[in-house]
Design a protein around this motif. Sequence first.
Motif, short mmCIF file in Angstrom:
data_model
loop_
_atom_site.label_atom_id
_atom_site.label_comp_id
_atom_site.label_asym_id
_atom_site.label_seq_id
_atom_site.Cartn_x
_atom_site.Cartn_y
_atom_site.Cartn_z
N UNK A 138 0.83 -1.15 0.07
CA UNK A 138 -0.21 0.06 -0.01
C UNK A 138 0.98 1.22 0.18
N UNK A 139 0.60 2.17 -0.93
CA UNK A 139 1.50 3.26 -0.87
C UNK A 139 0.47 4.49 -0.80
N UNK A 140 0.62 5.33 0.27
CA UNK A 140 0.00 6.67 0.61
C UNK A 140 0.71 7.76 0.03
N UNK A 141 0.60 8.20 -0.83
CA UNK A 141 1.28 9.56 -1.33
C UNK A 141 0.77 10.98 -1.06
N UNK A 142 1.22 11.76 -0.52
CA UNK A 142 0.67 13.16 0.13
C UNK A 142 1.71 14.26 -0.72
N UNK A 143 0.80 14.60 -1.62
CA UNK A 143 1.54 15.66 -2.83
C UNK A 143 1.25 17.03 -2.60
N UNK A 144 2.43 18.07 -2.69
CA UNK A 144 2.26 19.32 -2.85
C UNK A 144 2.73 20.05 -3.84
N UNK A 145 2.34 19.32 -4.91
CA UNK A 145 2.96 19.96 -6.21
C UNK A 145 4.13 19.53 -6.83
N UNK A 146 4.69 18.27 -6.58
CA UNK A 146 5.85 17.67 -7.04
C UNK A 146 5.72 17.34 -8.31
N UNK A 147 6.89 17.54 -9.11
CA UNK A 147 7.20 17.27 -10.53
C UNK A 147 7.32 15.87 -10.78
N UNK A 148 6.95 15.13 -12.02
CA UNK A 148 6.89 13.67 -12.21
C UNK A 148 8.21 13.36 -11.79
N UNK A 149 9.13 13.86 -12.13
CA UNK A 149 10.63 13.44 -11.63
C UNK A 149 10.76 13.17 -10.27
N UNK A 150 10.30 13.97 -9.23
CA UNK A 150 10.36 13.93 -8.06
C UNK A 150 9.39 12.75 -7.44
N UNK A 151 8.48 12.57 -7.97
CA UNK A 151 7.24 11.60 -8.09
C UNK A 151 8.15 10.06 -8.03
N UNK A 152 8.77 9.80 -9.11
CA UNK A 152 9.46 8.81 -9.62
C UNK A 152 10.60 8.50 -8.38
N UNK A 153 11.43 9.68 -8.14
CA UNK A 153 12.45 9.49 -7.01
C UNK A 153 11.96 9.26 -5.86
#
Length: 107
Positions: A73-88
């Motif tokens: 299970x992956x819980x992701x909390x985003x505040x405007x990250x770029x696709x590169x940061x998401x992958x990282x």
Amino acid sequence: MERYTFSYPATANHGLRRALAGVVGSGDLEVLLEPAPSGDTLVTVSTALAGTEQIWRRVLERVFAETAWPPVRLDIHDFGASPGVIRLRLEQALAASRERGGNDERC
């Protein structure tokens, strides 16, 4: 705040432990990884950016097509990250869970 849920088939064995990567503040994101007993990989994204579901879908499809993931299970909390940061951050969470045994260690 928008919330998206995605599911992908697990393509690797178990053996992971809980892990945390990133920080949600200042234009970044946080990934919380938790092993699932069986089944698919379930991803829940909470984001401050409206209308980004297709971007998330495309980035996640690429990540899960290129990397073998066990059921988690992956819980992701985003505040405007770029696709590169998401992958990282996803890669960091997976590596922390495998290499350091997880234990909620921050990357």
